[in-house]
Scaffold this active site. Sequence first.
Site, PDB file in Angstrom:
ATOM      1  N   SER A   1       0.812  -1.210   0.000  1.00 32.37           N
ATOM      2  CA  SER A   1       0.000   0.000   0.000  1.00 32.37           C
ATOM      3  C   SER A   1       0.853   1.271   0.000  1.00 32.37           C
ATOM      4  O   SER A   1       1.553   1.542  -0.969  1.00 32.37           O
ATOM      5  CB  SER A   1      -0.962  -0.040   1.196  1.00 32.37           C
ATOM      6  OG  SER A   1      -1.950   0.942   1.099  1.00 32.37           O
TER       7      SER A   1
ATOM      8  N   ASP B   1      10.162   5.449 -10.218  1.00 36.89           N
ATOM      9  CA  ASP B   1       9.741   6.058 -11.480  1.00 36.89           C
ATOM     10  C   ASP B   1      10.451   7.373 -11.756  1.00 36.89           C
ATOM     11  O   ASP B   1      10.731   7.721 -12.909  1.00 36.89           O
ATOM     12  CB  ASP B   1       8.229   6.283 -11.484  1.00 36.89           C
ATOM     13  CG  ASP B   1       7.454   5.010 -11.837  1.00 36.89           C
ATOM     14  OD1 ASP B   1       8.108   3.973 -12.063  1.00 36.89           O
ATOM     15  OD2 ASP B   1       6.220   5.064 -11.886  1.00 36.89           O
TER      16      ASP B   1
ATOM     17  N   LYS C   1      -0.784  -4.142  -3.041  1.00 30.68           N
ATOM     18  CA  LYS C   1      -2.065  -3.626  -2.523  1.00 30.68           C
ATOM     19  C   LYS C   1      -2.168  -2.162  -2.944  1.00 30.68           C
ATOM     20  O   LYS C   1      -1.570  -1.288  -2.336  1.00 30.68           O
ATOM     21  CB  LYS C   1      -2.108  -3.768  -1.001  1.00 30.68           C
ATOM     22  CG  LYS C   1      -3.200  -2.973  -0.274  1.00 30.68           C
ATOM     23  CD  LYS C   1      -4.594  -3.406  -0.638  1.00 30.68           C
ATOM     24  CE  LYS C   1      -5.622  -2.792   0.310  1.00 30.68           C
ATOM     25  NZ  LYS C   1      -5.848  -1.346   0.131  1.00 30.68           N
TER      26      LYS C   1
END
Length: 449
Positions: free
Chosen positions: A298, A309, A323
């Site tokens: 999460s 990224d 998740k």
Amino acid sequence: MSKSRVVLAGIIASLLISSALFVGLSADEAQKSKPKVQEVNKVESFKKLRRIMGIVEEYYVDELSFDEIVDKAIDGLLSNLDAHSNYLNKKKFDDLRANTDGEFGGIGITVGLKDGALTVIAPVDDTPGDKAGLKSGDVIIKVNDQSTIDMSIDDAVNLMRGAPKSKVELTIVRKGESKPLVFNIVRDIIKIDSVKVRKIEESNFAYVRVASFDKNVTRNVTSGLKQLGKVDGIVLDLRNNPGGVLDQAVDLSRLFIKSGVIVSQKGRTKQENIEYKAKGASYGDVPVVVLINGGSASASEIVAGALQDHKRAVLIGEQTFGKGSVQTVMQLDQNEGLKLTTAKYYLPSGRTIQAVGVTPDIVVYPGVAPENENSFSIKESDLKRHLQGELDKANADKTNQQTNKAEAPKDDKKLVTQSMIYQDIQLKTAIDVLKAWGVIGTFGTNKAK
């Protein structure tokens, strides 16, 4: 007539009345009538549901009230959507309020459904579950004498929670073990020390451990780093971090990412479509290595994925849990509610983490760092520290034999020592990457000077 029967009958009647208005449409109006046809189809679907519920009410082996049948129908609908949506009847709704507003006893693990099985996402540091030896990836097949097969997450969690000092028995299946393992665990009040910031010995690197994302994470990380002063690199340890408050995941990422999207949230409605962006970065030029594993879920996956990224960090460890969905609690009345998945999280590149997770740049499995066959072929200062540690253990063993009491080893609150590093190959690899970063740069974000 019961409340549930009246409500259901009212819905069907209103749909039947509205469908009567659509009779006699011309062929030219057929295209325009598509939404009306859909409404008629809804009526037919409601009729089917009502027929089936009537059959269950009349013929099912055990007598059920219509209210009970309605509740089971709603529960079945939501539990079949995904692993996180469910119907909150009065008891579950009361449990949710208690767990949100007050203290409760538990064992300190976060669980989720993975491939349909109730799985330990991560044990929380220094809690009964952690001390008992539960691990990320353990599959819980029984809580006390109750099977968890087809059990909802909330029901399983409520079984594991209970009064402090009471006991709960978990039967788990663990990869590599030939038979199920049984853990008898004493519940306690769960208090989480979510942030630890320490200097890494013999370097100018900082070790930042975030165990979960509570409301004070970013403030505590910032405070800890300021106390260390200028640092040349940061190891951000998100292993076994099951997540928490989204805003804190975003704010922590903002310490390291200068600009751009950190994470976006996308759902069916406009209010569920949100972009969270960077706002400058106090440590935007400091090399960062992030440690992750199967217990990272999460919010911790959002931080790791965003840093990856934006090419702001090297990720080391193992694939994360996966998740990446948003649950919203909707109150139906004072006693009932729904917990419904309303959106998914997307990383800056547009990829989702739901059921996929984040892949590390360097895969390193947990274990002890290999050393020279001669375990004493280390620097004199490390050797003395090692021998002193062994002496302390011997003295502690002698004391324990005399007093029959076990004492926990002392934890250095200020340093990550060399002996600690060599016990954790993932951490050692992270430090090695930081050292290399300063020489050759990483991902083109830094250049050798």
